[in-house]
Design a protein around this motif. Structure first.
Motif, PDB file in Angstrom:
ATOM      1  N   GLU A  47       0.816  -1.221   0.000  1.00  0.00           N
ATOM      2  CA  GLU A  47       0.000   0.000   0.000  1.00  0.00           C
ATOM      3  C   GLU A  47       0.846   1.266   0.000  1.00  0.00           C
ATOM      4  O   GLU A  47       0.555   2.219  -0.723  1.00  0.00           O
ATOM      5  CB  GLU A  47      -0.916   0.003   1.237  1.00  0.00           C
ATOM      6  N   GLN A  48       1.924   1.266   0.768  1.00  0.00           N
ATOM      7  CA  GLN A  48       2.736   2.471   0.874  1.00  0.00           C
ATOM      8  C   GLN A  48       3.494   2.787  -0.413  1.00  0.00           C
ATOM      9  O   GLN A  48       3.949   3.918  -0.619  1.00  0.00           O
ATOM     10  CB  GLN A  48       3.727   2.358   2.047  1.00  0.00           C
ATOM     11  N   ASP A  49       3.649   1.778  -1.279  1.00  0.00           N
ATOM     12  CA  ASP A  49       4.376   1.990  -2.526  1.00  0.00           C
ATOM     13  C   ASP A  49       3.471   2.323  -3.701  1.00  0.00           C
ATOM     14  O   ASP A  49       3.935   2.804  -4.732  1.00  0.00           O
ATOM     15  CB  ASP A  49       5.206   0.741  -2.871  1.00  0.00           C
ATOM     16  N   LYS A  77       1.355   4.623  -4.160  1.00  0.00           N
ATOM     17  CA  LYS A  77       1.265   6.043  -4.499  1.00  0.00           C
ATOM     18  C   LYS A  77       2.388   6.496  -5.428  1.00  0.00           C
ATOM     19  O   LYS A  77       2.293   7.541  -6.063  1.00  0.00           O
ATOM     20  CB  LYS A  77       1.256   6.877  -3.231  1.00  0.00           C
TER      21      LYS A  77
END
Length: 406
Positions: free
Chosen positions: A69-71, A73
């Motif tokens: 999820e953090q990547d 974007k």
């Protein structure tokens, strides 16, 4: 057979659970008409009914969902002018992942527009696919994007393999599956599932004769690769590094099919099964038509991997197939250049229930005597026997006539 570092059947099963609801579980239909025509028991997996018209959505969605999820974007990037572009763009938008698609400047406007409509940023760069890939490398580094390969990626491979799980759950016991090969992502993923669930099922790959890249990769051959093929979706010059290893482990045989057989297969799917496919989607049936004795009496699964085909190209293929079957013919008739001849020729054709749909005269550009002319008459017939009767009647009335080449 699993090898260290390669995706496994377990990965395919996990991908199947992951993408449920994100892509269509396409129908598996029993092709009774094609079965009667070929002598094989044929089942068709209709991936041409995916939202974007091709199976590529599966691998794209699985890859996107495997990105933390953090990547996400950061965004993803790919080089594609076809089904991979639209599949990735669609699912990236649904997941809120920025997508950049690099396409050659020669890409038809309709494909550029469709990809943009799915929410992707389209960058036109280079005059061919290799130049577009070079631009991807630059943009990926500059923007910190995540590259999504169209076939040589473990998550893409396992996403494509979910097709086989569905076929084996929904269908009969298959003697063989015949699967198109471009870079190898589809057959690699499917073979992992088939070997795990139905190890006795033969796995046969099929490539366009103009692009035998996987065969070259496996045997070290240097067969010519390139040209204008109807099956542009599998027109790949270099097989994947990962996919070739999986294919080497799992696939029983690879065959090639020429352009005429591809055209015939595409036309048969349209005319007999009322199914619209692109050239790559017809490759499996083409393999059966090229070697029917091999498949007679066997239960065969075919993947109609895509249905995105240019309307003008489809029209030409269908017309050419009608010509080859004698349903449509252009006759070149020699006759005296005098009033009434056209009526006489048309009357003879009409007397045999032939339908004249186009007529053209050739007076100036002809090597016939000055008092002679030739006339091209395009006619619609009921088939080869009907056409032969019309030709016979014209000749009996003294006209020299030949069929113009198609």
């Amino acid at each position: 057979m699993d090898s260290p570092g390669l995706p496994t059947a377990k990965d395919v099963r996990e991908a199947a659970a992951r993408i449920v609801g994100g892509v269509k579980r396409t129908p598996l239909v029993h092709a009774r008409k094609l079965s009667a025509l070929t002598g094989a028991d044929i089942w068709l997996k209709l991936e041409n009914l995916q939202y974007t018209g091709a199976f590529k959505e599966r691998g794209a969605l699985n890859k996107l969902m495997m990105i933390p999820e953090q990547d996400r974007k950061r965004g993803v990037i790919a080089a594609s002018a076809g089904n991979h572009a639209q599949g990735l763009a669609r699912h990236a938008k649904a997941l809120g992942v920025p997508a950049t698609i690099v396409m050659p400047v020669t890409t038809p406007d309709v494909k550029v527009r469709q990809t943009r409509e799915h929410g992707a940023e389209v960058v036109l760069a280079g005059h061919d696919f290799d130049e577009a890939k070079a631009a991807v490398a630059i943009l990926q580094k500059e923007r910190g994007l995540i590259f999504v390969h169209p076939f040589d990626d473990p998550d893409v491979i396992t996403g494509q393999g979910t097709i086989a799980i569905e076929m084996l759950e929904d269908g009969p016991d298959f003697d063989a599956m015949v699967i198109p090969i471009g870079g190898g992502g589809l057959i690699a993923g499917m073979s992992l599932a088939v070997r795990d669930i139905s190890p006795k099922t033969e796995i046969i790959g099929v490539q366009a004769a103009l692009f035998p890249s996987m065969i070259n990769a496996l045997d070290g051959g240097e067969r010519p690769t390139g040209g204008n093929t109807l099956a542009e979706g599998i027109a790949v010059k270099d097989a994947g590094a990962l996919t070739r290893q999986i294919v080497q482990n799992n696939v029983d045989d690879i065959v090639t099919v020429d352009e005429r057989i591809l055209e015939r297969a595409l036309s048969m799917l349209m005319m007999e099964q009322k199914l619209l496919v692109e050239g790559a989607g017809a490759a499996g049936l083409a393999a059966l038509l090229a070697d029917p004795a091999r498949f007679v009496g066997k239960t065969i699964g075919l993947v109609l991997c895509g249905g995105n085909i240019d309307a003008r190209l489809l029209s030409m293929i269908l017309m050419r197939d009608l010509a080859r079957a004698g349903r449509l013919a252009r006759l070149r008739v020699q006759l005296l250049d005098m009033p009434g001849q056209l009526v006489k020729v048309a009357t003879i054709i009409a007397s045999q229930d032939g339908n004249v749909i186009d007529v053209g005269h050739h007076r100036t550009y002809s090597d016939l005597p000055a008092k002679m002319t030739c006339m091209d008459v395009t006619i619609d017939t009921q088939g080869q026997d009907h056409l032969d009767r019309i030709l016979s009647n014209l000749r009996e009335e003294g006209y020299e006539v030949e069929i113009a080449a198609y």
